[in-house]
Design a protein around this motif. Structure first.
Motif, PDB file in Angstrom:
ATOM      1  N   LEU A  35      -4.447  -6.480 -10.228  1.00 33.68           N
ATOM      2  CA  LEU A  35      -3.646  -7.220 -11.078  1.00 33.68           C
ATOM      3  C   LEU A  35      -3.436  -6.490 -12.433  1.00 33.68           C
ATOM      4  O   LEU A  35      -2.563  -6.836 -13.146  1.00 33.68           O
ATOM      5  CB  LEU A  35      -4.530  -8.696 -11.543  1.00 33.68           C
ATOM      6  CG  LEU A  35      -4.548  -9.713 -10.221  1.00 33.68           C
ATOM      7  CD1 LEU A  35      -5.629 -10.767 -10.792  1.00 33.68           C
ATOM      8  CD2 LEU A  35      -3.514 -10.111  -9.832  1.00 33.68           C
ATOM      9  N   THR A  36      -4.133  -5.416 -12.892  1.00 35.98           N
ATOM     10  CA  THR A  36      -3.895  -4.546 -13.906  1.00 35.98           C
ATOM     11  C   THR A  36      -2.927  -3.696 -13.483  1.00 35.98           C
ATOM     12  O   THR A  36      -2.116  -3.173 -14.598  1.00 35.98           O
ATOM     13  CB  THR A  36      -5.362  -4.012 -14.381  1.00 35.98           C
ATOM     14  OG1 THR A  36      -6.044  -5.139 -14.587  1.00 35.98           O
ATOM     15  CG2 THR A  36      -4.955  -3.170 -15.453  1.00 35.98           C
ATOM     16  N   ALA A  37      -3.020  -3.122 -12.442  1.00 31.33           N
ATOM     17  CA  ALA A  37      -2.131  -1.975 -11.954  1.00 31.33           C
ATOM     18  C   ALA A  37      -0.699  -2.413 -11.587  1.00 31.33           C
ATOM     19  O   ALA A  37       0.316  -1.557 -11.928  1.00 31.33           O
ATOM     20  CB  ALA A  37      -2.766  -1.209 -10.802  1.00 31.33           C
ATOM     21  N   GLU A  38      -0.420  -3.728 -11.195  1.00 33.97           N
ATOM     22  CA  GLU A  38       0.854  -3.911 -10.860  1.00 33.97           C
ATOM     23  C   GLU A  38       1.604  -4.163 -12.129  1.00 33.97           C
ATOM     24  O   GLU A  38       2.957  -3.617 -11.920  1.00 33.97           O
ATOM     25  CB  GLU A  38       0.792  -5.622 -10.285  1.00 33.97           C
ATOM     26  CG  GLU A  38       0.044  -5.441  -8.983  1.00 33.97           C
ATOM     27  CD  GLU A  38      -0.071  -6.998  -8.542  1.00 33.97           C
ATOM     28  OE1 GLU A  38       0.528  -7.871  -9.009  1.00 33.97           O
ATOM     29  OE2 GLU A  38      -0.907  -6.910  -7.849  1.00 33.97           O
ATOM     30  N   PRO A  39       1.620  -4.552 -13.131  1.00 32.41           N
ATOM     31  CA  PRO A  39       2.393  -4.537 -14.117  1.00 32.41           C
ATOM     32  C   PRO A  39       2.664  -2.901 -14.695  1.00 32.41           C
ATOM     33  O   PRO A  39       3.716  -2.653 -15.106  1.00 32.41           O
ATOM     34  CB  PRO A  39       1.682  -5.477 -15.348  1.00 32.41           C
ATOM     35  CG  PRO A  39       0.458  -5.499 -15.052  1.00 32.41           C
ATOM     36  CD  PRO A  39       0.480  -5.515 -13.695  1.00 32.41           C
ATOM     37  N   VAL A  40       1.589  -2.268 -14.774  1.00 34.90           N
ATOM     38  CA  VAL A  40       1.626  -0.779 -15.028  1.00 34.90           C
ATOM     39  C   VAL A  40       2.609  -0.138 -14.064  1.00 34.90           C
ATOM     40  O   VAL A  40       3.549   0.619 -14.595  1.00 34.90           O
ATOM     41  CB  VAL A  40       0.298  -0.129 -15.041  1.00 34.90           C
ATOM     42  CG1 VAL A  40       0.462   1.338 -15.170  1.00 34.90           C
ATOM     43  CG2 VAL A  40      -0.518  -0.780 -16.138  1.00 34.90           C
ATOM     44  N   VAL A  41       2.437  -0.450 -13.121  1.00 36.06           N
ATOM     45  CA  VAL A  41       3.201   0.615 -11.855  1.00 36.06           C
ATOM     46  C   VAL A  41       4.624  -0.073 -11.881  1.00 36.06           C
ATOM     47  O   VAL A  41       5.597   0.862 -11.865  1.00 36.06           O
ATOM     48  CB  VAL A  41       2.820   0.300 -10.373  1.00 36.06           C
ATOM     49  CG1 VAL A  41       3.502   0.734  -9.415  1.00 36.06           C
ATOM     50  CG2 VAL A  41       1.295   0.822 -10.427  1.00 36.06           C
ATOM     51  N   LEU A  42       4.792  -1.387 -12.153  1.00 37.81           N
ATOM     52  CA  LEU A  42       6.321  -2.026 -12.195  1.00 37.81           C
ATOM     53  C   LEU A  42       7.082  -1.280 -13.256  1.00 37.81           C
ATOM     54  O   LEU A  42       8.030  -0.804 -13.416  1.00 37.81           O
ATOM     55  CB  LEU A  42       6.188  -3.431 -12.239  1.00 37.81           C
ATOM     56  CG  LEU A  42       7.442  -4.089 -12.163  1.00 37.81           C
ATOM     57  CD1 LEU A  42       8.538  -3.817 -11.039  1.00 37.81           C
ATOM     58  CD2 LEU A  42       7.238  -5.880 -12.300  1.00 37.81           C
ATOM     59  N   GLY A  43       6.366  -1.404 -14.541  1.00 40.05           N
ATOM     60  CA  GLY A  43       7.015  -0.895 -15.790  1.00 40.05           C
ATOM     61  C   GLY A  43       7.251   0.508 -15.682  1.00 40.05           C
ATOM     62  O   GLY A  43       8.493   1.036 -15.998  1.00 40.05           O
ATOM     63  N   THR A 265       5.942  -6.012  -6.267  1.00 42.20           N
ATOM     64  CA  THR A 265       6.357  -4.960  -7.384  1.00 42.20           C
ATOM     65  C   THR A 265       7.328  -3.949  -6.956  1.00 42.20           C
ATOM     66  O   THR A 265       8.141  -3.750  -7.680  1.00 42.20           O
ATOM     67  CB  THR A 265       4.916  -3.981  -7.678  1.00 42.20           C
ATOM     68  OG1 THR A 265       3.706  -4.943  -8.184  1.00 42.20           O
ATOM     69  CG2 THR A 265       5.202  -2.906  -8.510  1.00 42.20           C
ATOM     70  N   VAL A 266       7.145  -3.360  -5.566  1.00 53.92           N
ATOM     71  CA  VAL A 266       8.132  -2.647  -5.078  1.00 53.92           C
ATOM     72  C   VAL A 266       9.542  -3.109  -4.893  1.00 53.92           C
ATOM     73  O   VAL A 266      10.538  -2.768  -5.136  1.00 53.92           O
ATOM     74  CB  VAL A 266       7.659  -1.878  -3.620  1.00 53.92           C
ATOM     75  CG1 VAL A 266       9.034  -1.380  -2.864  1.00 53.92           C
ATOM     76  CG2 VAL A 266       6.569  -1.236  -3.696  1.00 53.92           C
ATOM     77  N   VAL A 267       9.657  -4.537  -4.356  1.00 56.15           N
ATOM     78  CA  VAL A 267      10.849  -5.208  -4.255  1.00 56.15           C
ATOM     79  C   VAL A 267      11.621  -5.498  -5.701  1.00 56.15           C
ATOM     80  O   VAL A 267      12.878  -5.327  -5.619  1.00 56.15           O
ATOM     81  CB  VAL A 267      10.683  -6.792  -3.751  1.00 56.15           C
ATOM     82  CG1 VAL A 267      11.841  -7.590  -3.527  1.00 56.15           C
ATOM     83  CG2 VAL A 267      10.132  -6.445  -1.912  1.00 56.15           C
ATOM     84  N   THR A 268      10.798  -5.892  -6.497  1.00 56.02           N
ATOM     85  CA  THR A 268      11.367  -6.059  -7.882  1.00 56.02           C
ATOM     86  C   THR A 268      11.800  -4.783  -8.417  1.00 56.02           C
ATOM     87  O   THR A 268      12.893  -4.593  -9.077  1.00 56.02           O
ATOM     88  CB  THR A 268      10.219  -6.655  -8.708  1.00 56.02           C
ATOM     89  OG1 THR A 268       9.729  -7.963  -8.335  1.00 56.02           O
ATOM     90  CG2 THR A 268      10.843  -6.853 -10.298  1.00 56.02           C
ATOM     91  N   ALA A 269      11.204  -3.519  -8.359  1.00 53.73           N
ATOM     92  CA  ALA A 269      11.445  -2.289  -8.805  1.00 53.73           C
ATOM     93  C   ALA A 269      12.959  -1.850  -7.968  1.00 53.73           C
ATOM     94  O   ALA A 269      13.814  -1.236  -8.870  1.00 53.73           O
ATOM     95  CB  ALA A 269      10.442  -1.293  -8.804  1.00 53.73           C
ATOM     96  N   ILE A 270      12.910  -1.932  -6.826  1.00 57.10           N
ATOM     97  CA  ILE A 270      13.970  -1.494  -6.118  1.00 57.10           C
ATOM     98  C   ILE A 270      15.526  -2.193  -6.638  1.00 57.10           C
ATOM     99  O   ILE A 270      16.460  -1.702  -6.711  1.00 57.10           O
ATOM    100  CB  ILE A 270      13.916  -1.815  -4.671  1.00 57.10           C
ATOM    101  CG1 ILE A 270      12.677  -0.651  -4.282  1.00 57.10           C
ATOM    102  CG2 ILE A 270      15.262  -1.391  -3.973  1.00 57.10           C
ATOM    103  CD1 ILE A 270      12.398  -0.991  -2.802  1.00 57.10           C
ATOM    104  N   ALA A 271      15.082  -3.552  -6.707  1.00 59.76           N
ATOM    105  CA  ALA A 271      16.370  -4.450  -7.153  1.00 59.76           C
ATOM    106  C   ALA A 271      16.791  -4.092  -8.625  1.00 59.76           C
ATOM    107  O   ALA A 271      18.143  -4.280  -8.669  1.00 59.76           O
ATOM    108  CB  ALA A 271      15.965  -6.182  -7.072  1.00 59.76           C
ATOM    109  N   VAL A 272      15.925  -3.955  -9.300  1.00 60.03           N
ATOM    110  CA  VAL A 272      16.285  -3.801 -10.810  1.00 60.03           C
ATOM    111  C   VAL A 272      16.616  -2.237 -10.927  1.00 60.03           C
ATOM    112  O   VAL A 272      17.708  -2.116 -11.572  1.00 60.03           O
ATOM    113  CB  VAL A 272      15.067  -3.478 -11.822  1.00 60.03           C
ATOM    114  CG1 VAL A 272      15.304  -3.200 -13.113  1.00 60.03           C
ATOM    115  CG2 VAL A 272      14.359  -5.117 -11.926  1.00 60.03           C
ATOM    116  N   LEU A 273      16.431  -1.254 -10.132  1.00 60.69           N
ATOM    117  CA  LEU A 273      17.011   0.130 -10.190  1.00 60.69           C
ATOM    118  C   LEU A 273      18.386   0.169  -9.327  1.00 60.69           C
ATOM    119  O   LEU A 273      19.163   1.265  -9.380  1.00 60.69           O
ATOM    120  CB  LEU A 273      15.988   1.001  -9.571  1.00 60.69           C
ATOM    121  CG  LEU A 273      14.717   1.224 -10.641  1.00 60.69           C
ATOM    122  CD1 LEU A 273      13.802   2.203  -9.843  1.00 60.69           C
ATOM    123  CD2 LEU A 273      15.136   1.900 -11.857  1.00 60.69           C
TER     124      LEU A 273
END
Length: 274
Positions: A35-43, A265-273
Motif C-alpha cells: 500500500l505504500t509502494a503503489e503510490p510511489v511506483v505510480l508517481g 498501478t500498471v494499467v493506470t501508468a500505461i493509460a496516462v503515458l
C-alpha cells in the motif's frame, strides 16, 4: 548424565532469538509495504524525477519509521520506559532525520515547490493513525483507512515535484486511495470469516461502490483516463463476488490484493503515458 540427541540439537538451532532491533524496527504489516509502494511506483512511472525519487524513498522510510515511533508512543501513553523504548526512540530519530533530509533535497531540486501541499493535506490523516497507534488500536478500520489515504498523497507530491498538473496529481491520489480503501474492508471481512466471526458483507460492498464512484468522479473531471476506472471496476466486482465465496487463508487474500494493486498501478501508468 543427560544425552542430547540430534532432534534436540535441531530444535535448539531452529529456535533462534530475534534481534532486539528487528522487534522494534521492522514493520509486521505485510500489506502495508504494498500500500505504500503503489503510490510511489505510480508517481515515478508517470512523472519520473530525482526530487520525486527522494520523496518516494522518504515515503517508504516513513512507513518503516512508523514501527519504532508507534512503540515509543505506546510506551509513553502507558507511562513506562523500557529498553525497547530507548532503542525504538534512537531508530525512529535516525529515520525521521533521514526523511527530513530527503524532503529538503526534494525541496531544493524540485521543479515545482508546491509538492508539499498534498503532504500537508494528508498530515491530519497520518495524525489520526498515530493517535490510534498510541492507544494500541491501530488495527481498527478508521486508522487503517486514514493512514492509507494519507500515504497515498505521495503520488500527488511526486507528480507535482516533476512539474506535473494539479489535476493529474489529485486524480492519481484518488485512484491509489480508492483501490486501497476497497481492499482493506474486503480483506478484513475475509479474515473475520476465516476466524469464524460474524460479519456484515455490506461493509465490504459499500467500500467497493465508494471506490468505484471516486474513480469515476476523477475520470469525469478529466483528472484520469478511463483505464483506471475499468481496472477498479474489475477489482470491485471480484471483491463483491469473492467475499461471498469460499473462505481463503489470509496469505491468499493478501497476495490477491497485492496483485490487484500492481495491476491497477500498471494499467493506470500505461493509460496516462499513452
Amino acid at each position: 548424565m543427560t544425552t542430547v540427541g540430534p532432534d534436540a540439537g535441531a530444535a535448539a538451532t531452529a529456535v533462534r532469538p530475534v534481534a532486539p532491533w528487528r522487534q522494534v524496527a521492522i514493520p509486521t504489516e505485510h500489506g502495508g509495504w504494498s500500500l505504500t509502494a503503489e503510490p510511489v511506483v505510480l508517481g515515478l512511472l508517470v512523472a519520473w524525477s530525482w526530487p520525486g525519487a527522494a520523496l518516494g524513498v522518504a515515503a517508504m522510510l516513513a512507513f518503516v519509521a512508523r514501527t519504532p515511533l508507534k512503540l515509543v508512543l505506546v510506551d509513553r501513553w502507558r507511562h513506562r520506559w523500557l529498553d525497547r523504548s530507548r532503542l525504538a526512540l534512537r531508530i525512529a530519530a535516525v529515520e525521521i532525520a533521514l526523511i527530513v533530509v530527503l524532503g529538503a533535497v526534494a525541496a531544493a531540486t524540485s521543479a515545482n515547490g508546491w509538492f508539499w501541499v498534498p503532504l500537508a493535506a494528508a498530515a491530519p490523516l497520518v495524525g489520526i493513525e498515530l493517535w490510534f497507534d498510541m492507544r494500541s488500536r491501530g488495527r481498527r478500520l478508521v486508522p487503517e483507512l486514514a493512514g492509507t489515504v494519507g500515504i497515498g498523497s505521495v503520488v500527488a507530491a511526486i507528480v507535482l515535484a516533476a512539474d506535473g498538473s494539479v489535476a493529474l496529481a489529485v486524480g492519481l491520489w484518488v485512484v491509489v486511495s480508492a483501490r486501497a480503501c476497497a481492499a482493506i474492508p474486503y480483506a478484513r471481512t475475509q479474515v473475520f470469516r476465516a476466524h469464524g466471526r460474524t460479519v456484515t458483507l455490506w461493509h465490504s460492498d459499500l467500500a467497493q461502490v465508494a471506490a468505484l464512484a471516486a474513480v469515476v468522479a476523477a475520470w469525469m473531471l478529466d483528472a484520469v483516463p478511463l483505464a483506471p476506472v475499468v481496472a477498479v471496476l474489475a477489482v470491485a466486482m471480484f471483491n463483491i463476488v469473492a467475499v461471498r465465496g469460499p473462505v481463503r487463508r489470509a496469505v491468499v487474500i493478501g497476495m490477491q490484493q497485492m496483485a490487484f494493486g500492481i495491476a491497477v498501478t500498471v494499467v493506470t501508468a500505461i493509460a496516462v503515458l499513452a
